[in-house]
Scaffold this active site. Structure first.
Site, PDB file in Angstrom:
ATOM      1  N   TYR A  51       8.263  13.052   1.395  1.00  0.00           N
ATOM      2  CA  TYR A  51       9.128  12.098   0.715  1.00  0.00           C
ATOM      3  C   TYR A  51      10.218  12.823  -0.069  1.00  0.00           C
ATOM      4  CZ  TYR A  51       5.655   8.388   1.613  1.00  0.00           C
ATOM      5  OH  TYR A  51       4.803   7.480   2.193  1.00  0.00           O
ATOM      6  N   GLY A 197       3.302  -1.844   2.862  1.00  0.00           N
ATOM      7  CA  GLY A 197       4.101  -2.968   3.328  1.00  0.00           C
ATOM      8  C   GLY A 197       3.553  -4.283   2.829  1.00  0.00           C
ATOM      9  N   ALA A 200       6.198  -6.575   2.631  1.00  0.00           N
ATOM     10  CA  ALA A 200       7.001  -6.620   3.857  1.00  0.00           C
ATOM     11  C   ALA A 200       8.477  -6.289   3.602  1.00  0.00           C
ATOM     12  CB  ALA A 200       6.868  -7.977   4.530  1.00  0.00           C
ATOM     13  N   LYS A 201       8.704  -5.099   3.045  1.00  0.00           N
ATOM     14  CA  LYS A 201      10.072  -4.635   2.767  1.00  0.00           C
ATOM     15  C   LYS A 201      10.850  -5.585   1.863  1.00  0.00           C
ATOM     16  CE  LYS A 201      10.716  -1.776   6.874  1.00  0.00           C
ATOM     17  NZ  LYS A 201      11.573  -1.492   8.055  1.00  0.00           N
ATOM     18  N   GLY A 202      10.145  -6.329   1.038  1.00  0.00           N
ATOM     19  CA  GLY A 202      10.793  -7.234   0.099  1.00  0.00           C
ATOM     20  C   GLY A 202      11.046  -8.626   0.632  1.00  0.00           C
ATOM     21  N   LEU A 204       8.936 -10.770   1.090  1.00  0.00           N
ATOM     22  CA  LEU A 204       7.986 -11.677   0.438  1.00  0.00           C
ATOM     23  C   LEU A 204       8.170 -11.693  -1.080  1.00  0.00           C
ATOM     24  CD1 LEU A 204       4.887 -10.716   2.607  1.00  0.00           C
ATOM     25  CD2 LEU A 204       6.313 -12.756   2.815  1.00  0.00           C
ATOM     26  N   THR A 205       9.381 -11.360  -1.519  1.00  0.00           N
ATOM     27  CA  THR A 205       9.713 -11.390  -2.940  1.00  0.00           C
ATOM     28  C   THR A 205      10.853 -12.384  -3.163  1.00  0.00           C
ATOM     29  OG1 THR A 205      11.411  -9.658  -2.815  1.00  0.00           O
ATOM     30  CG2 THR A 205       9.110  -8.948  -3.108  1.00  0.00           C
TER      31      THR A 205
END
Length: 300
Positions: A51, A197, A200-202, A204-205
């Site tokens: 990373y 996830g 889910a990469k945002g 679900l926000t």
């Protein structure tokens, strides 16, 4: 914050874990995020040797230094950064793993890693050699436990059958329910799932609809399908963020739901969502609205 045991390891991790891949390079800001997590009761932190070109481990290690004895620290190995810093190659050999752990320990500023994870895997790997590397590191006391981070069912199955791995990190959320078919196998092995996830990469926000409109799809949802399902979920589920975290934690095989954060605000949103939880009716609604897809590759 509640804790669950990671497999049969004796390691108890907070139900909400903090993934650090998207941490800022600024160490002061990164420490603010970590301190916010600690204050909320999060004790499980995940990074990887590649990373930010290996810088992330150093940033995470410095931020966690004063909390080291009270947290569970996880990192990953198997991907080797290229000499030019552009990309990486796959190397699950014992030589690489036993050398790379030394570099990770140095960057993290610690004498041991609580959970060392194989960062991928293929069926062409010499699995006996890879497992031997992890078992040797356990005997040396350099790692406490090990696991695998993968979405390939055949790789996961073989790794669990041949090793004493305590965890499987895999992408799992209401928008990617493919792991559900394989949860019983993981449970029977005595291992736990760490969901990545989770949001889910945002999608679900609160930013989900905006992100979906600019997306080219996610998991097995094509672009149009993704936009439709995200819009529907926002209309039908009271708090999609809270429901998605609760969804990940509903199965006891899941030890912890991993969320990422670039800022303290993002982390606080997830902490509040975790604490809010989700009613049974809303959970049922979420399940009924989303498709239970299955993996179509890497099955044998």
């Amino acid at each position: 914050m509640k804790k669950r045991e990671l497999g049969k390891s004796g390691l108890y991790v907070s139900e909400l874990a903090l993934g650090t891949m998207s941490f800022p390079d600024n160490e002061v800001e990164a420490k603010k995020i970590v301190d916010t997590a600690i204050h909320a009761g999060i004790n499980f932190f995940d990074t990887a040797n590649i990373y930010a070109g290996s810088k992330n481990e150093k940033i995470v290690g410095n931020a966690l230094k004063e909390h080291r004895e009270n947290i569970v620290l996880a990192t990953k190995v198997g991907n080797k950064l290229n000499a030019d810093g552009e990309g990486w190659t796959w190397d699950p050999t014992k030589r690489h793993i036993t050398e790379e752990v030394k570099h990770s320990l140095h960057r993290l500023g610690t004498d041991y890693i609580d959970l060392y994870q194989l960062h991928g895997g293929t069926m062409e790997d010499n699995i006996d050699e890879t497992i031997d590397a992890f078992e040797s590191l356990k005997k040396e006391g350099l790692i406490r436990q090990y696991g695998i981070s993968s979405i390939r069912p055949n790789v996961i199955k073989r790794f669990l059958e041949e090793s004493t791995a305590v965890s499987v990190m895999m992408q799992y959320s209401p928008l990617d329910r493919r792991p559900e078919e394989w949860i019983p196998l993981i449970s029977r092995s005595g291992a736990s799932i760490i969901t990545r996830g989770t949001l889910a990469k945002g999608y679900l926000t609160m930013e989900g609809q905006k992100r979906a409109n600019a997306s080219d799809g996610f998991a097995l949802y094509h672009t149009a399908d993704l936009k439709q399902i995200v819009n529907t979920l926002n209309e039908e589920v009271d708090d999609l963020h809270a429901a998605s975290i609760a969804f990940a934690l509903q199965n006891k095989t899941v030890a912890s739901a991993l969320v990422g954060a670039r800022t303290t605000t993002q982390l606080l949103d997830s902490i509040v969502a975790y604490e809010k939880g989700c009613s049974t009716d809303q959970m049922d609604n979420l399940k009924n609205l989303t498709a239970m897809h299955r993996y179509t590759e890497h099955l044998i």
